[in-house]
Design an enzyme around this catalytic site. Structure first.
Site, mmCIF file in Angstrom:
data_model
loop_
_atom_site.group_PDB
_atom_site.id
_atom_site.type_symbol
_atom_site.label_atom_id
_atom_site.label_comp_id
_atom_site.label_asym_id
_atom_site.label_seq_id
_atom_site.Cartn_x
_atom_site.Cartn_y
_atom_site.Cartn_z
ATOM 1 N N ASP A 235 -6.192 10.682 -2.227
ATOM 2 C CA ASP A 235 -5.592 9.730 -3.166
ATOM 3 C C ASP A 235 -6.655 8.741 -3.654
ATOM 4 O O ASP A 235 -6.411 7.542 -3.711
ATOM 5 C CB ASP A 235 -4.419 9.001 -2.492
ATOM 6 C CG ASP A 235 -3.532 8.267 -3.499
ATOM 7 O OD1 ASP A 235 -3.521 8.656 -4.690
ATOM 8 O OD2 ASP A 235 -2.867 7.290 -3.116
ATOM 9 N N GLY B 105 0.847 -1.185 0.000
ATOM 10 C CA GLY B 105 0.000 0.000 0.000
ATOM 11 C C GLY B 105 0.880 1.230 0.000
ATOM 12 O O GLY B 105 2.104 1.129 0.015
#
Length: 309
Positions: A142, A13
């Site tokens: 994001d 991630g």
């Protein structure tokens, strides 16, 4: 961490490694996010604690991936007196994301567009999730198809990778050195504006909307400069009239003066109401962009049975 069995690494991630794991006692699948934390003498930095409590609060929405618990693992460091500390965030596990889902319609033996009704349903859930975050004062910053997880059989969409904004800053490169994608980034961020608000997420939502319709990215730039050119070619080069203050932003150059194209050409299969909503999400002036909450009442969603959400 003994109660979990790591099954496989499913990704890196933005903030660290992500594992698919099984809770040994129950057989329940979870996603473990291992975050690297710089420890101070007092233990977990207060910024990280704040972020975690935010995540727990945001987890109350069905459209945000649920944070189940937090595990804190100390590993005494051999080199120095300090302890290395890892924080594992334990989330519910979902088997696919919107990027893979869109790809499954584009590739494979039977490529076909996503059904307009399905796009409408997923967009409504995305706007609901984003509205929930914004109502708690949290920007995602994001949003992209990879961060939107899906429960396929229920056509349920959940926002992931959320809220880790300030304690774990979003790097330009992820740990695998993949460049963090710019395709969904709002023009004010690309131009170096430091004051941004909920509009940055709504721009991303617009890009994701168009991508579901087209089955390919609306603005696939590979550098910040290229990204802006993609945007300006379609929407026209912004002017001071449209977006007061644009020419004072840090990275503003004198760009070619492109005229705006008809947005319908980019999303030919989208209904007129859909194009209207997309236009409102892709306004240059962030203050003029439609909010997630207002978007929920847009005529594009009128034919949807909203009681199911």
């Amino acid at each position: 961490m003994e109660k979990y069995e790591k099954l496989e690494k499913v990704g890196e991630g933005t903030y660290g490694k992500v594992y698919k794991a099984m809770e040994k006692g129950t057989g329940k699948l979870v996603a473990l996010k291992k975050t690297r934390l710089e420890m101070d003498e007092e233990g977990i930095p207060p910024t990280a604690l704040r972020e975690i409590s935010l995540l727990q609060m945001l987890s109350t929405s069905i459209y945000v991936v649920r944070l189940l618990c937090v595990e804190h693992v100390h590993q005494p460091s051999t080199k120095s007196q300090s302890t290395k500390s890892n924080l594992y965030l334990v989330f519910e596990y979902l088997d696919t994301d919107l990027k893979k889902f869109i790809d499954s319609y584009r590739k494979g033996p039977n490529p076909k567009p996503l059904e307009p009704f399905l796009i409408q349903k997923l967009m409504f859930q995305l706007c609901k999730g984003v509205a929930h975050c914004h109502s708690h004062g949290v920007l995602h910053r994001d949003l992209k198809p990879q961060n939107l997880l899906l429960v396929k059989d229920k056509e349920l969409l959940k926002i992931a990778d959320l809220g880790l904004g300030r304690a774990f800053t979003v790097p330009l490169k992820s740990y695998t050195h993949e460049i963090v994608t710019l395709w969904y980034r709002a023009p004010e961020v690309l131009l170096g504006s430091t004051h941004y608000s909920t509009g940055v997420d709504m721009w991303s939502v617009g890009c994701i909307f168009a991508e579901m319709v087209r089955r390919q990215a609306l603005f696939p730039g590979d550098s910040e400069f290229q990204q802006l050119l993609h945007i300006f070619r379609l929407l026209g080069t912004p002017t001071e009239q449209q977006w007061p203050g644009v020419s004072t932003l840090r990275d503003w150059h004198v760009y070619p003066k492109w005229e705006p194209q008809d947005l319908t050409l980019a999303v030919p299969s989208l209904s007129p109401q859909g194009v209207d909503l997309l236009t409102k999400m892709l306004k240059y002036n962030p203050a003029e962009r439609i909010s997630a909450k207002t978007a929920l009442d847009h005529p594009y969603f009128d034919s949807l049975d909203k009681s199911q959400f």
